[in-house]
Design an enzyme around this catalytic site. Structure first.
Site, PDB file in Angstrom:
ATOM      1  N   GLU A   1       0.838  -1.206   0.000  1.00  0.00           N
ATOM      2  CA  GLU A   1       0.000   0.000   0.000  1.00  0.00           C
ATOM      3  C   GLU A   1       0.867   1.247   0.000  1.00  0.00           C
ATOM      4  OE1 GLU A   1      -2.733   1.481  -0.178  1.00  0.00           O
ATOM      5  OE2 GLU A   1      -4.417   0.318   0.572  1.00  0.00           O
ATOM      6  N   ASP A   2       0.313   2.330  -0.496  1.00  0.00           N
ATOM      7  CA  ASP A   2       1.032   3.601  -0.428  1.00  0.00           C
ATOM      8  C   ASP A   2       0.929   4.226   0.957  1.00  0.00           C
ATOM      9  OD1 ASP A   2      -1.686   4.031  -0.765  1.00  0.00           O
ATOM     10  OD2 ASP A   2      -1.483   5.584  -2.281  1.00  0.00           O
TER      11      ASP A   2
ATOM     12  N   ASP B   1      -4.394   5.550   6.077  1.00  0.00           N
ATOM     13  CA  ASP B   1      -4.913   6.795   6.645  1.00  0.00           C
ATOM     14  C   ASP B   1      -5.990   6.434   7.677  1.00  0.00           C
ATOM     15  OD1 ASP B   1      -5.464   9.480   6.959  1.00  0.00           O
ATOM     16  OD2 ASP B   1      -6.596   9.688   5.119  1.00  0.00           O
TER      17      ASP B   1
ATOM     18  N   PHE C   1      -1.593  16.155   4.318  1.00  0.00           N
ATOM     19  CA  PHE C   1      -1.839  15.537   3.020  1.00  0.00           C
ATOM     20  C   PHE C   1      -0.543  15.495   2.225  1.00  0.00           C
ATOM     21  CE2 PHE C   1      -3.334  14.889  -1.268  1.00  0.00           C
ATOM     22  CZ  PHE C   1      -4.265  13.896  -1.058  1.00  0.00           C
TER      23      PHE C   1
ATOM     24  N   ARG D   1       2.272  12.191  -8.870  1.00  0.00           N
ATOM     25  CA  ARG D   1       2.696  10.804  -8.598  1.00  0.00           C
ATOM     26  C   ARG D   1       4.157  10.579  -8.979  1.00  0.00           C
ATOM     27  NH1 ARG D   1      -1.961   7.814  -7.490  1.00  0.00           N
ATOM     28  NH2 ARG D   1      -3.822   8.397  -8.637  1.00  0.00           N
TER      29      ARG D   1
HETATM   30  P1  IMP Z   1      -7.845   4.964   4.115  1.00  0.00           P
HETATM   31  O1  IMP Z   1      -8.944   4.018   3.734  1.00  0.00           O
HETATM   32  O2  IMP Z   1      -8.390   6.204   4.741  1.00  0.00           O
HETATM   33  O3  IMP Z   1      -6.765   4.339   4.950  1.00  0.00           O
HETATM   34  O4  IMP Z   1      -7.292   5.512   2.764  1.00  0.00           O
HETATM   35  C1  IMP Z   1      -6.153   5.118   2.209  1.00  0.00           C
HETATM   36  C2  IMP Z   1      -6.072   5.678   0.797  1.00  0.00           C
HETATM   37  O5  IMP Z   1      -6.393   7.070   0.765  1.00  0.00           O
HETATM   38  C3  IMP Z   1      -4.666   5.592   0.302  1.00  0.00           C
HETATM   39  O6  IMP Z   1      -4.409   4.371  -0.342  1.00  0.00           O
HETATM   40  C4  IMP Z   1      -4.562   6.808  -0.608  1.00  0.00           C
HETATM   41  O7  IMP Z   1      -4.985   6.466  -1.907  1.00  0.00           O
HETATM   42  C5  IMP Z   1      -5.512   7.817  -0.015  1.00  0.00           C
HETATM   43  N1  IMP Z   1      -4.807   8.787   0.849  1.00  0.00           N
HETATM   44  C6  IMP Z   1      -4.883   8.891   2.187  1.00  0.00           C
HETATM   45  N2  IMP Z   1      -4.102   9.872   2.663  1.00  0.00           N
HETATM   46  C7  IMP Z   1      -3.499  10.417   1.595  1.00  0.00           C
HETATM   47  C8  IMP Z   1      -2.526  11.476   1.431  1.00  0.00           C
HETATM   48  O8  IMP Z   1      -2.053  12.135   2.381  1.00  0.00           O
HETATM   49  N3  IMP Z   1      -2.126  11.727   0.159  1.00  0.00           N
HETATM   50  C9  IMP Z   1      -2.600  11.028  -0.916  1.00  0.00           C
HETATM   51  N4  IMP Z   1      -3.495  10.037  -0.810  1.00  0.00           N
HETATM   52  C10 IMP Z   1      -3.941   9.733   0.427  1.00  0.00           C
HETATM   53 MG    MG Z   2      -4.271   3.885  -2.258  1.00  0.00          MG
END
Ligand code: IMP
Ligand code: MG
Length: 178
Positions: free
Chosen positions: A97-98, A101, A151, A164
């Protein structure tokens, strides 16, 4: 609105951490084929860099999931836009995963993959933003960097599909036009 990027993690900093994680992964998967699964599109830069540092058999597959629109706030809605090409039953899977959050994406994905009975399933995330966690049912096995609640963009991560291709990770700052 003007967008300004402040460097948070340098290209060198990322490269060093990718090397360290690759070492850890090779240690944990001795003698095994690793099926790396990337969550498009954010995880792709990290996964290919990591894969190239792993000196054993690696397979790759890709999934696409949406939880975000073109905004910086999670919609809480998650849907699978592209599923895996090959079955993962009996495979040693490393989900890449990237960023984690709120944790909603990961919780959903983990359940989806686990249901296919892989031999093992570990999670590797480049970034972890624990401040915003809603779902703490699942925690990553490998974390590149724990970051504050800001962010971030670059090295795979986008804002409205841009940034990206940055070689570093930056914080996006908005300011009024002059
Ligand atoms: P989660 O379900 O809230 O954990 O969301 C995770 C996804 O939200 C990641 O895989 C990203 O695609 C996106 N995301 C969350 N925070 C950021 C950020 O700071 N920058 C860019 N994308 C983010
Ligand atoms: Mg993602």
């Amino acid at each position: 609105m003007k967008e300004k990027v402040k460097v948070l993690i340098s290209e060198q900093g990322i490269a060093k951490r990718v090397d360290e994680i690759a070492e850890q992964v090779m240690n944990d998967y001795k003698g095994k084929n690793i099926t790396m699964i990337c969550v498009l599109k954010g995880g792709v830069v990290f996964m290919v860099d990591l894969a190239r540092k792993i000196k054993q058999t690696v397979e790759m597959d890709f999934m696409d999931i949406s939880s975000y629109g073109d905004s910086t706030v999670s919609s809480g809605i998650i849907k699978i836009d592209k599923d895996l090409e090959n079955p993962i039953t009996g495979k040693d899977v490393l989900l890449v995963e990237d960023i984690i959050d709120t944790g909603q994406t990961l919780t959903h994905l983990h359940r989806h993959l686990k249901a296919q009975n892989p031999a093992s399933l570990r999670i590797c995330t480049l970034l972890d933003k624990p401040a915003r966690r809603i779902s703490d049912q699942i925690s990553p096995d490998y974390v590149g960097f724990v970051i504050p609640d800001e962010f971030v963009i670059g090295y795979g991560l986008d804002y409205a599909q841009r940034y990206r291709n940055l070689t570093y990770i930056g914080v996006l700052e908005f300011s009024e036009d002059d």
